[in-house]
Design an enzyme around this catalytic site. Structure first.
Site, PDB file in Angstrom:
ATOM      1  N   CYS A 148       0.810  -1.226   0.000  1.00 37.68           N
ATOM      2  CA  CYS A 148       0.000   0.000   0.000  1.00 37.68           C
ATOM      3  C   CYS A 148       0.845   1.280   0.000  1.00 37.68           C
ATOM      4  CB  CYS A 148      -0.992   0.016   1.154  1.00 37.68           C
ATOM      5  SG  CYS A 148      -0.235  -0.025   2.781  1.00 37.68           S
ATOM      6  N   LYS A 221      -6.241  -8.857  11.047  1.00 36.50           N
ATOM      7  CA  LYS A 221      -6.102  -7.413  10.892  1.00 36.50           C
ATOM      8  C   LYS A 221      -7.430  -6.862  10.407  1.00 36.50           C
ATOM      9  CE  LYS A 221      -3.676  -3.836   8.329  1.00 36.50           C
ATOM     10  NZ  LYS A 221      -2.546  -3.530   7.459  1.00 36.50           N
ATOM     11  N   ARG A 231      -1.679   6.390   8.076  1.00 30.79           N
ATOM     12  CA  ARG A 231      -1.774   6.655   6.633  1.00 30.79           C
ATOM     13  C   ARG A 231      -1.237   8.048   6.311  1.00 30.79           C
ATOM     14  NH1 ARG A 231      -7.513   3.425   5.800  1.00 30.79           N
ATOM     15  NH2 ARG A 231      -6.652   1.421   6.462  1.00 30.79           N
ATOM     16  N   LYS A 274      -4.729  -6.995  15.304  1.00 33.57           N
ATOM     17  CA  LYS A 274      -4.549  -5.561  15.083  1.00 33.57           C
ATOM     18  C   LYS A 274      -5.870  -4.930  14.690  1.00 33.57           C
ATOM     19  CE  LYS A 274      -2.322  -2.493  11.880  1.00 33.57           C
ATOM     20  NZ  LYS A 274      -1.832  -2.387  10.541  1.00 33.57           N
ATOM     21  N   TYR A 339       3.898   2.458  19.596  1.00 36.05           N
ATOM     22  CA  TYR A 339       4.670   3.693  19.440  1.00 36.05           C
ATOM     23  C   TYR A 339       5.168   4.205  20.788  1.00 36.05           C
ATOM     24  CZ  TYR A 339       2.636   3.327  14.820  1.00 36.05           C
ATOM     25  OH  TYR A 339       2.277   2.850  13.592  1.00 36.05           O
TER      26      TYR A 339
HETATM   27  C1  PBG Z   1      -0.017  -1.540   5.878  1.00 36.12           C
HETATM   28  C2  PBG Z   1      -0.167  -1.235   7.330  1.00 36.12           C
HETATM   29  C3  PBG Z   1      -1.040  -0.349   7.975  1.00 36.12           C
HETATM   30  C4  PBG Z   1      -0.705  -0.370   9.312  1.00 36.12           C
HETATM   31  C5  PBG Z   1       0.318  -1.286   9.464  1.00 36.12           C
HETATM   32  N1  PBG Z   1       0.619  -1.836   8.242  1.00 36.12           N
HETATM   33  C6  PBG Z   1      -2.060   0.561   7.404  1.00 36.12           C
HETATM   34  C7  PBG Z   1      -3.298   0.038   6.803  1.00 36.12           C
HETATM   35  O1  PBG Z   1      -3.562  -1.159   6.782  1.00 36.12           O
HETATM   36  O2  PBG Z   1      -4.023   0.877   6.285  1.00 36.12           O
HETATM   37  C8  PBG Z   1      -1.331   0.464  10.385  1.00 36.12           C
HETATM   38  C9  PBG Z   1      -0.459   0.754  11.541  1.00 36.12           C
HETATM   39  C10 PBG Z   1      -0.943   1.838  12.440  1.00 36.12           C
HETATM   40  O3  PBG Z   1      -2.047   2.397  12.276  1.00 36.12           O
HETATM   41  O4  PBG Z   1      -0.191   2.176  13.356  1.00 36.12           O
HETATM   42  N2  PBG Z   1      -1.073  -2.194   5.279  1.00 36.12           N
END
Ligand code: PBG
Length: 353
Positions: A148, A221, A231, A274, A339
């Site tokens: 992405c 996820k 993002r 997640k 974080y």
């Molecule tokens: C990539 C990815 C994302 C996150 C981790 N890997 C973004 C998404 O899926 O849109 C989010 C991590 C975060 O919000 O801290 N796909």
């Protein structure tokens, strides 16, 4: 005895006399008093059921090209994008604070339909992995494997006729994982949510001689609103549509167990849930259903909420952050990606000193 005396209103003035206290027992009370184990800090610490250790924490890190480049991320107070040389310095600093693992994301403007920069040797993520490993060889370096941040449309896979094409995406994800392994990653973490990607990545790693590189699957996820600040950090918001066609639907949980079981069969070494705090039930279910280590990702939105409230003085940052990390571990997570990792490692070490 606490007795009423004539005074104002219905309950009057209360006289407190501790010397004559008696307790009328009902059931196990007064023999049984759970509060006895809460009386002193020492006892509370002795019988604590959940302990969070810096050993469990993983710090996400954002890699950009160049040297000496540092860009604060507004929505993630205290976090920044850094070029590989500075990320190596960050790795040394957080290692000294007790953080033993980092999760590296590449950030680039070099985007195209085939996500070419995702699997290019020397691209920011690969360069950062190499720099961190060189500076701090013991740092466990995990890489996020997704497309992405590298596709011009911002979706996590290849788009054909307006739809994310699962099977075509697998080859590029596998290629990305191999390039991370070649740069020195210890663990690759696919976050795209394509079906079959763990197996495709495992096969590609093995074919290239990386059989010791582990796969941490973002198994469960969810399509969450809490990825918003991330993002911004990576510039990976989809230009059209959303990720609901591949990330999981928040109201489901049995499906999370299917995802975990399938990823196990495909060779995942660890599985992830997640986001974390809004999915504690999923973490607990994953812990019960799998023998693999369970990781949970306290995502950008979870962090941003706490930081924003703390900045206004509405929450005690340290207490609130540690409470969330404790809850995530109590729910069953062995590993927490957060974080807060650097600060939390410091707080935890202070608390155990
Ligand atoms: C990539 C990815 C994302 C996150 C981790 N890997 C973004 C998404 O899926 O849109 C989010 C991590 C975060 O919000 O801290 N796909």
């Amino acid at each position: 005895m606490v007795s009423g005396a004539p005074g104002r209103g219905r309950y009057n003035r209360v006289v407190i006399d501790a010397t004559s206290a008696t307790a009328a027992g009902v059931g196990a009370f007064p023999q049984v008093r759970p509060r006895r184990l809460r009386v002193t800090a020492g006892i509370r610490r002795l019988v604590r059921e959940t302990r969070v250790s810096p050993d469990q924490l993983v710090l996400p890190a954002f890699a950009v090209a160049g040297r000496g480049v540092e860009q604060p991320i507004e929505a993630l107070a205290g976090q920044r994008r850094q070029s590989p040389d500075l990320l190596a310095e960050t790795a040394a600093r957080v290692a000294a604070a007790g953080v033993r693992a980092m999760l590296v994301f590449g950030v680039t403007d070099d985007k195209d339909p085939a996500a070419s920069a995702a699997y290019e040797a020397g691209a920011p993520a690969q360069a950062a992995v190499a720099a961190i490993k060189e500076a701090v060889p013991d740092m466990v370096v995990i890489t996020d494997v997704c497309l992405c941040g590298y596709t011009d449309h911002g979706h996590c896979g290849v788009v054909v006729d307006g739809r994310v094409h699962n099977d075509l995406s697998l080859e590029l994800l596998a290629r990305t994982a191999v390039s991370h392994a070649e740069a020195g990653a210890d663990i690759v973490a696919p976050s795209d949510m394509m079906d079959g990607r763990v197996g495709a990545i495992r096969a590609a790693l093995d074919a290239e001689g990386h059989e010791d590189v582990a796969v941490l699957s973002y198994a469960a996820k969810y399509a969450s609103a809490f990825y918003g600040p991330f993002r911004e950090a990576v510039g990976s918001a989809p230009s059209t549509g959303d990720r609901r066609g591949y990330q999981m639907d928040p109201p489901t949980i049995r499906e999370a167990l299917r995802e975990i079981a399938q990823d196990e069969l495909e060779g995942a070494d660890m599985v992830m849930v997640k986001p974390a705090a809004t999915y504690l039930d999923v973490i607990a279910a994953a812990r019960a259903a799998s023998e693999l280590p369970v990781a949970a990702y306290q995502v950008s939105g979870e962090y941003a909420m706490l930081k924003a409230a703390a900045a206004r003085g509405w929450l005690d940052e340290r207490e609130a952050a540690l409470e969330t990390l404790t809850a995530i571990v109590r729910a069953g997570a062995d590993v927490v990606i957060t974080y807060f990792a650097e600060d939390a490692a410091g707080w935890l070490q202070e608390a155990s000193a």
